[in-house]
Design a protein around this motif. Structure first.
Motif, short mmCIF file in Angstrom:
data_model
loop_
_atom_site.label_atom_id
_atom_site.label_comp_id
_atom_site.label_asym_id
_atom_site.label_seq_id
_atom_site.Cartn_x
_atom_site.Cartn_y
_atom_site.Cartn_z
N GLU A 1 0.85 -1.33 -0.20
CA GLU A 1 -0.12 -0.07 0.09
C GLU A 1 0.81 1.47 0.26
O GLU A 1 0.51 2.10 -0.92
N LYS A 2 1.77 1.30 1.01
CA LYS A 2 2.57 2.68 0.91
C LYS A 2 3.38 2.94 -0.08
O LYS A 2 3.14 4.13 -0.58
N SER A 3 4.03 2.05 -1.04
CA SER A 3 4.95 2.29 -2.05
C SER A 3 3.80 2.42 -3.34
O SER A 3 4.11 3.54 -4.09
N ILE A 4 2.66 1.81 -3.18
CA ILE A 4 1.62 2.20 -4.50
C ILE A 4 1.11 3.65 -4.30
O ILE A 4 1.20 4.54 -5.12
N SER A 5 0.96 4.15 -3.14
CA SER A 5 0.38 5.59 -2.79
C SER A 5 1.50 6.45 -3.25
O SER A 5 1.12 7.51 -3.77
N LYS A 6 2.76 6.10 -3.06
CA LYS A 6 4.04 7.17 -3.45
C LYS A 6 4.02 7.19 -5.02
O LYS A 6 4.08 8.41 -5.67
N ILE A 7 3.58 6.17 -5.81
CA ILE A 7 3.52 6.18 -7.32
C ILE A 7 2.34 6.88 -7.54
O ILE A 7 2.54 7.80 -8.58
N GLU A 8 1.03 6.85 -6.88
CA GLU A 8 -0.21 7.50 -7.32
C GLU A 8 0.27 9.11 -7.03
O GLU A 8 -0.15 9.97 -7.89
N THR A 9 0.76 9.55 -6.07
CA THR A 9 1.18 10.69 -5.72
C THR A 9 2.13 11.49 -6.69
O THR A 9 1.99 12.74 -7.26
N ALA A 10 3.00 10.56 -7.23
CA ALA A 10 3.99 11.02 -8.33
C ALA A 10 3.01 11.44 -9.57
O ALA A 10 3.41 12.34 -10.45
#
Length: 340
Positions: free
Chosen positions: A257-266
């Motif tokens: 979840e945490k890593s995918i959220s960072k991709i979403e933010t980018a």
């Protein structure tokens, strides 16, 4: 000697996880980006799949090296050996004379001048006479059949092993881009840590990679597409006794979840920088997912629901960048966006 020299044209997708070489419009090499070296003499022992099979199983005389980290060269010596060795894997009718190499190599769009020079130097040392470079999202767009020179906006999200490359492309150039060092390797590391904390089981990178392939997901509800639980075997962290743990895709979705959220933010950040006219093109055409990360179950649906823009998984996302690099190789005089 000039009488016998000939030029071999190759396109190289120099990836953190895999290196792909295209020659005469065909993928001739597709190997893991790993080399195995003799610890004492630094002599090359194996490249690609043979070296990957040694990973985590080395004896005291062998070390395995991944020459690229986060999409850029981390070990010059190993990178040069790997490029040179993989070029030798190209089937050739003439092995008497070393060809003069004309090559196009793809690089992350966030590469610094120093990182670009490192790729050029390693390519030249491996035999490149004419070396051109292309940014990964541009190559990915070309590889999935997009006309990058058209006056229309398209957006690519290329999730590789070391970097996630996000770019808006129009008129043969990158209008806005974001290159973040959160990608496949980070997802694998998330799984290694999760298995240790939650199940008290020790797993290596290769086992974590298999977990990601078999039950990796970006959503906790995949409906009919849900994979069966994957059985993981390994030692208990405390007692070192053997364990067998079933792992579900829901668990892995929580763990990533945490890593995918960072991709979403980018992705949101790149969209914010996009001019309105191009933004409307992107909403109409959708956003294209390429790279190994595009294969993560439910990722396209999750991003579509979150951003309200359709996300399409490219055909054969693993080879999109390599194919685009191959197209650039045939048109080096035509494309001004190539880095010389």
């Amino acid at each position: 000697m000039g009488l016998f020299s000939f030029t071999q044209e190759i396109a190289i997708d120099l990836g953190t996880a895999n290196t792909i070489i295209i020659h005469n419009d065909k993928i001739v090499v597709d190997e893991p980006s790993v080399v195995a070296l003799d610890k004492r003499s630094d002599k090359l022992l194996a490249i690609g799949e043979k070296a990957r099979q040694m990973q985590g199983k080395e004896n005291e005389g062998i070390r395995t090296v991944r020459p690229l980290r986060d999409g850029v060269i981390a070990d010059f010596y190993a990178a040069e050996l790997m490029i040179r060795g993989m070029i030798k894997m190209i089937p050739s009718k003439n092995r008497l004379f070393m060809p003069s190499l004309k090559m196009v190599v793809c690089i992350p769009s966030g590469s610094t001048e120093v990182e670009i020079r490192a790729v050029r130097d390693s390519s030249e040392h491996a035999g490149g006479r004419e070396v051109y470079m292309i940014y990964e999202p541009m190559a990915a767009a070309m590889g999935i059949g997009i006309d990058v020179e058209a006056p229309a906006g398209c957006m690519i999200v290329d999730i590789g092993g070391g970097t996630t490359e996000i770019a808006v492309i129009s008129l043969g150039g990158i209008v806005s881009n974001k290159s973040i060092r959160i990608a496949g390797d980070d997802l694998t590391q998330d799984i290694v840590e999760y298995m240790g904390h939650m199940h008290n089981i020790k797993v290596g990178e290769r086992t974590a990679e298999l977990i990601k392939i078999n039950v990796g997901a970006a959503l906790t509800d995949l409906g009919e597409e849900a994979p069966e639980d994957y059985i993981v075997r390994g030692p208990n962290r405390m007692t070192a006794l053997p364990m067998e743990v079933p792992v579900s895709y829901q668990e892995i979705a929580h763990c990533l979840e945490k890593s995918i959220s960072k991709i979403e933010t980018a992705i949101l950040s790149a969209l914010e920088q996009t001019p309105p006219e191009l933004y409307s093109d992107i909403v109409q055409r959708g956003i294209y997912l390429t790279g190994g990360g595009a294969l993560l179950r439910g990722l396209n649906k999750r991003l579509t629901d979150k951003l309200n823009i359709p996300f399409h998984i490219a055909d054969d996302p693993l080879h999109a960048v390599a194919r685009g690099t191959g197209i650039a190789l045939k048109n080096v005089d035509k494309y001004s966006f190539l880095i010389r």
